[in-house]
Design a protein around this motif. Sequence first.
Motif, PDB file in Angstrom:
ATOM      1  N   ILE A  15       0.653  10.953 -14.002  1.00  0.00           N
ATOM      2  CA  ILE A  15       2.040  10.474 -14.002  1.00  0.00           C
ATOM      3  C   ILE A  15       2.291   9.612 -12.767  1.00  0.00           C
ATOM      4  O   ILE A  15       2.903   8.549 -12.854  1.00  0.00           O
ATOM      5  CB  ILE A  15       3.026  11.656 -14.074  1.00  0.00           C
ATOM      6  N   GLY A  16       1.815  10.067 -11.618  1.00  0.00           N
ATOM      7  CA  GLY A  16       1.943   9.271 -10.397  1.00  0.00           C
ATOM      8  C   GLY A  16       1.228   7.943 -10.516  1.00  0.00           C
ATOM      9  O   GLY A  16       1.716   6.906 -10.051  1.00  0.00           O
ATOM     10  N   LEU A  17       0.069   7.946 -11.158  1.00  0.00           N
ATOM     11  CA  LEU A  17      -0.690   6.720 -11.377  1.00  0.00           C
ATOM     12  C   LEU A  17       0.077   5.761 -12.283  1.00  0.00           C
ATOM     13  O   LEU A  17       0.115   4.549 -12.035  1.00  0.00           O
ATOM     14  CB  LEU A  17      -2.032   7.087 -12.005  1.00  0.00           C
ATOM     15  N   ILE A  18       0.716   6.287 -13.311  1.00  0.00           N
ATOM     16  CA  ILE A  18       1.514   5.445 -14.219  1.00  0.00           C
ATOM     17  C   ILE A  18       2.685   4.830 -13.458  1.00  0.00           C
ATOM     18  O   ILE A  18       2.960   3.629 -13.578  1.00  0.00           O
ATOM     19  CB  ILE A  18       2.006   6.271 -15.423  1.00  0.00           C
ATOM     20  N   LYS A  19       3.386   5.637 -12.658  1.00  0.00           N
ATOM     21  CA  LYS A  19       4.515   5.111 -11.887  1.00  0.00           C
ATOM     22  C   LYS A  19       4.056   4.013 -10.936  1.00  0.00           C
ATOM     23  O   LYS A  19       4.718   2.986 -10.800  1.00  0.00           O
ATOM     24  CB  LYS A  19       5.186   6.240 -11.103  1.00  0.00           C
ATOM     25  N   ALA A  20       2.923   4.239 -10.286  1.00  0.00           N
ATOM     26  CA  ALA A  20       2.405   3.232  -9.356  1.00  0.00           C
ATOM     27  C   ALA A  20       2.014   1.958 -10.094  1.00  0.00           C
ATOM     28  O   ALA A  20       2.300   0.847  -9.628  1.00  0.00           O
ATOM     29  CB  ALA A  20       1.207   3.791  -8.591  1.00  0.00           C
ATOM     30  N   SER A  21       1.378   2.096 -11.248  1.00  0.00           N
ATOM     31  CA  SER A  21       0.926   0.902 -11.964  1.00  0.00           C
ATOM     32  C   SER A  21       2.105   0.084 -12.482  1.00  0.00           C
ATOM     33  O   SER A  21       2.025  -1.138 -12.546  1.00  0.00           O
ATOM     34  CB  SER A  21       0.009   1.291 -13.125  1.00  0.00           C
ATOM     35  N   ARG A  22       3.199   0.730 -12.844  1.00  0.00           N
ATOM     36  CA  ARG A  22       4.373   0.001 -13.340  1.00  0.00           C
ATOM     37  C   ARG A  22       5.074  -0.746 -12.206  1.00  0.00           C
ATOM     38  O   ARG A  22       5.745  -1.742 -12.437  1.00  0.00           O
ATOM     39  CB  ARG A  22       5.352   0.958 -14.022  1.00  0.00           C
ATOM     40  N   ARG A  23       4.932  -0.271 -10.980  1.00  0.00           N
ATOM     41  CA  ARG A  23       5.584  -0.929  -9.843  1.00  0.00           C
ATOM     42  C   ARG A  23       4.662  -1.903  -9.117  1.00  0.00           C
ATOM     43  O   ARG A  23       5.118  -2.674  -8.276  1.00  0.00           O
ATOM     44  CB  ARG A  23       6.073   0.130  -8.857  1.00  0.00           C
ATOM     45  N   TYR A  24       3.386  -1.835  -9.399  1.00  0.00           N
ATOM     46  CA  TYR A  24       2.399  -2.657  -8.699  1.00  0.00           C
ATOM     47  C   TYR A  24       2.462  -4.098  -9.196  1.00  0.00           C
ATOM     48  O   TYR A  24       2.470  -4.352 -10.396  1.00  0.00           O
ATOM     49  CB  TYR A  24       0.999  -2.085  -8.925  1.00  0.00           C
ATOM     50  N   ASP A  25       2.498  -5.031  -8.284  1.00  0.00           N
ATOM     51  CA  ASP A  25       2.524  -6.452  -8.639  1.00  0.00           C
ATOM     52  C   ASP A  25       1.312  -7.114  -8.018  1.00  0.00           C
ATOM     53  O   ASP A  25       1.308  -7.427  -6.825  1.00  0.00           O
ATOM     54  CB  ASP A  25       3.821  -7.092  -8.128  1.00  0.00           C
ATOM     55  N   ASN A  26       0.269  -7.341  -8.842  1.00  0.00           N
ATOM     56  CA  ASN A  26      -0.935  -7.947  -8.276  1.00  0.00           C
ATOM     57  C   ASN A  26      -0.801  -9.455  -8.139  1.00  0.00           C
ATOM     58  O   ASN A  26      -1.715 -10.113  -7.675  1.00  0.00           O
ATOM     59  CB  ASN A  26      -2.184  -7.571  -9.089  1.00  0.00           C
ATOM     60  N   GLN A  27       0.359 -10.012  -8.491  1.00  0.00           N
ATOM     61  CA  GLN A  27       0.601 -11.445  -8.308  1.00  0.00           C
ATOM     62  C   GLN A  27       1.094 -11.753  -6.893  1.00  0.00           C
ATOM     63  O   GLN A  27       1.075 -12.905  -6.471  1.00  0.00           O
ATOM     64  CB  GLN A  27       1.638 -11.943  -9.325  1.00  0.00           C
ATOM     65  N   ARG A  28       1.548 -10.714  -6.176  1.00  0.00           N
ATOM     66  CA  ARG A  28       2.007 -10.929  -4.803  1.00  0.00           C
ATOM     67  C   ARG A  28       0.841 -11.335  -3.923  1.00  0.00           C
ATOM     68  O   ARG A  28      -0.280 -10.868  -4.113  1.00  0.00           O
ATOM     69  CB  ARG A  28       2.609  -9.647  -4.233  1.00  0.00           C
ATOM     70  N   PRO A  29       1.093 -12.170  -2.950  1.00  0.00           N
ATOM     71  CA  PRO A  29       0.006 -12.564  -2.040  1.00  0.00           C
ATOM     72  C   PRO A  29      -0.567 -11.349  -1.317  1.00  0.00           C
ATOM     73  O   PRO A  29       0.165 -10.469  -0.880  1.00  0.00           O
ATOM     74  CB  PRO A  29       0.699 -13.497  -1.034  1.00  0.00           C
ATOM     75  N   GLY A  30      -1.863 -11.299  -1.233  1.00  0.00           N
ATOM     76  CA  GLY A  30      -2.537 -10.198  -0.539  1.00  0.00           C
ATOM     77  C   GLY A  30      -2.779  -8.995  -1.411  1.00  0.00           C
ATOM     78  O   GLY A  30      -3.296  -7.989  -0.956  1.00  0.00           O
ATOM     79  N   ARG A  31      -2.380  -9.064  -2.681  1.00  0.00           N
ATOM     80  CA  ARG A  31      -2.585  -7.936  -3.602  1.00  0.00           C
ATOM     81  C   ARG A  31      -3.643  -8.310  -4.625  1.00  0.00           C
ATOM     82  O   ARG A  31      -3.702  -9.436  -5.092  1.00  0.00           O
ATOM     83  CB  ARG A  31      -1.300  -7.597  -4.353  1.00  0.00           C
ATOM     84  N   SER A  32      -4.423  -7.350  -4.973  1.00  0.00           N
ATOM     85  CA  SER A  32      -5.406  -7.535  -6.039  1.00  0.00           C
ATOM     86  C   SER A  32      -5.652  -6.169  -6.665  1.00  0.00           C
ATOM     87  O   SER A  32      -5.268  -5.144  -6.096  1.00  0.00           O
ATOM     88  CB  SER A  32      -6.703  -8.110  -5.482  1.00  0.00           C
ATOM     89  N   PRO A  33      -6.299  -6.124  -7.824  1.00  0.00           N
ATOM     90  CA  PRO A  33      -6.607  -4.812  -8.414  1.00  0.00           C
ATOM     91  C   PRO A  33      -7.445  -3.926  -7.489  1.00  0.00           C
ATOM     92  O   PRO A  33      -7.422  -2.714  -7.605  1.00  0.00           O
ATOM     93  CB  PRO A  33      -7.375  -5.170  -9.679  1.00  0.00           C
ATOM     94  N   ASN A  34      -8.167  -4.542  -6.549  1.00  0.00           N
ATOM     95  CA  ASN A  34      -8.991  -3.756  -5.616  1.00  0.00           C
ATOM     96  C   ASN A  34      -8.130  -2.953  -4.643  1.00  0.00           C
ATOM     97  O   ASN A  34      -8.583  -1.961  -4.085  1.00  0.00           O
ATOM     98  CB  ASN A  34      -9.922  -4.669  -4.827  1.00  0.00           C
ATOM     99  N   HIS A  35      -6.890  -3.381  -4.421  1.00  0.00           N
ATOM    100  CA  HIS A  35      -6.014  -2.682  -3.486  1.00  0.00           C
ATOM    101  C   HIS A  35      -5.135  -1.646  -4.172  1.00  0.00           C
ATOM    102  O   HIS A  35      -4.291  -1.034  -3.533  1.00  0.00           O
ATOM    103  CB  HIS A  35      -5.114  -3.695  -2.762  1.00  0.00           C
ATOM    104  N   PHE A  36      -5.329  -1.467  -5.450  1.00  0.00           N
ATOM    105  CA  PHE A  36      -4.444  -0.583  -6.207  1.00  0.00           C
ATOM    106  C   PHE A  36      -4.525   0.872  -5.745  1.00  0.00           C
ATOM    107  O   PHE A  36      -3.511   1.550  -5.681  1.00  0.00           O
ATOM    108  CB  PHE A  36      -4.736  -0.672  -7.707  1.00  0.00           C
ATOM    109  N   ILE A  37      -5.711   1.352  -5.420  1.00  0.00           N
ATOM    110  CA  ILE A  37      -5.842   2.759  -5.010  1.00  0.00           C
ATOM    111  C   ILE A  37      -5.021   3.034  -3.754  1.00  0.00           C
ATOM    112  O   ILE A  37      -4.335   4.054  -3.668  1.00  0.00           O
ATOM    113  CB  ILE A  37      -7.322   3.148  -4.815  1.00  0.00           C
ATOM    114  N   ALA A  38      -5.071   2.115  -2.801  1.00  0.00           N
ATOM    115  CA  ALA A  38      -4.286   2.296  -1.577  1.00  0.00           C
ATOM    116  C   ALA A  38      -2.796   2.312  -1.893  1.00  0.00           C
ATOM    117  O   ALA A  38      -2.025   3.056  -1.280  1.00  0.00           O
ATOM    118  CB  ALA A  38      -4.600   1.189  -0.579  1.00  0.00           C
TER     119      ALA A  38
END
Length: 185
Positions: A80-103
């Motif tokens: 559930i926490g992972l789902i909440k994080a994925s819905r709020r995660y924006d990998n289009q922002r500068p400095g973000r990529s799928p590799n930074h998702f765990i952090a």
Amino acid sequence: MPSHPAAHRPRPQQTTARVVAPRGAPGKTAPGRRRGALRSPHAETDALVVEHLPFAAKVAANYARRTGHPREDLEQLAAIGLIKASRRYDNQRPGRSPNHFIAYARPYVNGEITHYLRDKGFLISVPGRWRELHARGQKLLREGTAPHEIAERLSITIDRWAEICQACAVRVVAMAVSADEESGG
């Protein structure tokens, strides 16, 4: 036995539903949609969740080991926490990529689990000195030291050692619910 090594079979990939062309316009896509676009608006975030479920399971297993709660329950909360994080995660922002998702997701996963643990019980705070003595005593036990010699080797009384063992053995105490509270009375 064949002399050649077994042929490598790739792992089956999860298939996702694709948008089909509207009736009456073969080969054309719906306005505003590109051909082959994913049907679900959350398909990208769902794929991110599925990809990182082993991470959530690892976090849940760590909490389960420390608290004594069932691992499966904590894995569901971590998901559930992972789902909440994925819905709020924006990998289009500068400095973000799928590799930074765990952090990014770690606080959401830990938060879901700790909220559950806080609601279902309370953690017993054991003094650091006691935790240290307990760890040293457990190490001595693993090395083969007789249980009655451990208190002497740690320079404490047998009663104190028993008290430390009892305090360190209980990680989470669930609060008992009476029948009156369950029925709402």
